[in-house]
Design a protein around this motif. Structure first.
Motif, mmCIF file in Angstrom:
data_model
loop_
_atom_site.group_PDB
_atom_site.id
_atom_site.type_symbol
_atom_site.label_atom_id
_atom_site.label_comp_id
_atom_site.label_asym_id
_atom_site.label_seq_id
_atom_site.Cartn_x
_atom_site.Cartn_y
_atom_site.Cartn_z
ATOM 1 N N ASN A 94 0.800 -1.224 0.000
ATOM 2 C CA ASN A 94 0.000 0.000 0.000
ATOM 3 C C ASN A 94 0.834 1.275 0.000
ATOM 4 N N GLY A 95 2.133 1.126 -0.112
ATOM 5 C CA GLY A 95 2.989 2.300 -0.091
ATOM 6 C C GLY A 95 2.804 3.106 1.174
ATOM 7 N N PHE A 96 2.813 2.405 2.300
ATOM 8 C CA PHE A 96 2.534 3.047 3.583
ATOM 9 C C PHE A 96 3.575 2.600 4.590
ATOM 10 N N ARG A 97 4.174 3.538 5.286
ATOM 11 C CA ARG A 97 5.179 3.159 6.281
ATOM 12 C C ARG A 97 4.490 2.880 7.611
ATOM 13 N N VAL A 98 4.312 1.604 7.930
ATOM 14 C CA VAL A 98 3.645 1.215 9.170
ATOM 15 C C VAL A 98 4.627 1.361 10.330
ATOM 16 N N VAL A 99 4.206 2.020 11.410
ATOM 17 C CA VAL A 99 5.087 2.143 12.563
ATOM 18 C C VAL A 99 4.555 1.431 13.804
ATOM 19 N N ASP A 100 3.275 1.109 13.809
ATOM 20 C CA ASP A 100 2.732 0.421 14.977
ATOM 21 C C ASP A 100 1.401 -0.217 14.625
ATOM 22 N N HIS A 101 0.911 -1.041 15.527
ATOM 23 C CA HIS A 101 -0.398 -1.660 15.333
ATOM 24 C C HIS A 101 -0.997 -2.005 16.686
ATOM 25 N N GLN A 102 -2.271 -2.256 16.698
ATOM 26 C CA GLN A 102 -2.990 -2.658 17.896
ATOM 27 C C GLN A 102 -3.857 -3.836 17.515
ATOM 28 N N VAL A 103 -3.844 -4.894 18.298
ATOM 29 C CA VAL A 103 -4.636 -6.063 17.952
ATOM 30 C C VAL A 103 -5.537 -6.462 19.112
ATOM 31 N N LYS A 104 -6.798 -6.742 18.784
ATOM 32 C CA LYS A 104 -7.730 -7.294 19.763
ATOM 33 C C LYS A 104 -8.325 -8.566 19.190
ATOM 34 N N PHE A 105 -8.292 -9.618 19.969
ATOM 35 C CA PHE A 105 -8.963 -10.851 19.571
ATOM 36 C C PHE A 105 -10.190 -11.032 20.454
ATOM 37 N N TYR A 106 -11.335 -11.309 19.823
ATOM 38 C CA TYR A 106 -12.559 -11.535 20.581
ATOM 39 C C TYR A 106 -12.884 -13.015 20.598
ATOM 40 N N GLY A 107 -13.368 -13.496 21.739
ATOM 41 C CA GLY A 107 -13.712 -14.910 21.834
ATOM 42 C C GLY A 107 -14.151 -15.256 23.233
ATOM 43 N N TYR A 108 -13.793 -16.461 23.695
ATOM 44 C CA TYR A 108 -14.216 -16.913 25.016
ATOM 45 C C TYR A 108 -13.008 -17.389 25.811
ATOM 46 N N CYS A 109 -12.905 -16.914 27.056
ATOM 47 C CA CYS A 109 -11.807 -17.349 27.911
ATOM 48 C C CYS A 109 -12.026 -18.822 28.255
ATOM 49 N N SER A 110 -10.989 -19.475 28.760
ATOM 50 C CA SER A 110 -11.076 -20.932 28.968
ATOM 51 C C SER A 110 -12.192 -21.276 29.948
ATOM 52 N N GLU A 111 -12.397 -20.421 30.944
ATOM 53 C CA GLU A 111 -13.437 -20.686 31.939
ATOM 54 C C GLU A 111 -14.836 -20.639 31.319
ATOM 55 N N CYS A 112 -15.095 -19.583 30.559
ATOM 56 C CA CYS A 112 -16.408 -19.445 29.923
ATOM 57 C C CYS A 112 -16.612 -20.521 28.862
ATOM 58 N N ASP A 113 -15.534 -20.862 28.201
ATOM 59 C CA ASP A 113 -15.621 -21.869 27.153
ATOM 60 C C ASP A 113 -15.984 -23.224 27.740
ATOM 61 N N ARG A 114 -15.422 -23.495 28.924
ATOM 62 C CA ARG A 114 -15.721 -24.747 29.595
ATOM 63 C C ARG A 114 -17.190 -24.813 29.984
ATOM 64 N N LYS A 115 -17.715 -23.695 30.493
ATOM 65 C CA LYS A 115 -19.125 -23.646 30.909
ATOM 66 C C LYS A 115 -20.053 -23.856 29.725
ATOM 67 N N LYS A 116 -19.621 -23.394 28.562
ATOM 68 C CA LYS A 116 -20.466 -23.502 27.375
ATOM 69 C C LYS A 116 -20.553 -24.939 26.862
ATOM 70 N N ALA A 117 -19.484 -25.680 27.080
ATOM 71 C CA ALA A 117 -19.399 -27.024 26.486
ATOM 72 C C ALA A 117 -20.384 -27.998 27.149
#
Ligand SMILES: [Zn+2]
Ligand SMILES: [Zn+2]
Ligand SMILES: [Zn+2]
Length: 147
Positions: free
Chosen positions: A124-147
């Protein structure tokens, strides 16, 4: 007082801001809960025990100021309220895993994104200097309760 809190207070003082008791106690709440990602309401709950007179508006104002000064980092995890943590502007900020069930925020340090940064930059002809990442989902505890 911990050295870390002292350093923060010095930083505030250098920028000509008074070290009001409210500011001090709010900064201390962050030092004491370093691994948390606290909202204004969380801070209010912690600080109120020591300063019953403090108002939520004061907490909001103080957090705004500290974010403006670069002492705190303001984040939006999509749950309708800002969260804050200490900003470390010298190093690349860690990334976050957000549980959609309980709202818990975990951090991960692994950074696999240098290649992606380079590719996106080149394509893209863009000089990237930083980024921010967020992943959405379920923590292991909540995931266990769902199963
Ligand atoms: Zn969860
Ligand atoms: Zn974090
Ligand atoms: Zn990264």
């Amino acid at each position: 007082m911990t050295g870390e809190l002292q350093a923060l207070l010095t930083r505030l003082h250098e920028k000509d801001y008074k070290l009001t008791p409210q500011r001090k106690v709010i900064l201390k709440a962050f030092v004491d809960n370093k691994d948390e990602h606290l909202s204004a309401e969380d801070i209010y709950g912690i600080v109120k025990e020591q300063y019953p007179d403090i108002g939520l508006a004061t907490v909001y104002r103080t957090l705004d100021l500290l974010a403006e000064l670069g002492i705190l980092l303001r984040m939006n995890f999509g749950d309708g309220r800002f969260r804050y943590e200490f900003s470390n502007s010298d190093v690349h900020q860690h990334h976050h895993l957000i549980c959609m069930e309980c709202g818990r925020v975990q951090e991960f340090a692994d950074d696999l994104l240098e290649d992606l940064e380079r590719r996106v930059g080149e394509e893209n002809g863009f000089r990237v200097v930083d980024h921010q990442v967020k992943f959405y989902g379920y923590c292991s505890e909540c995931d266990r309760k769902k199963a």
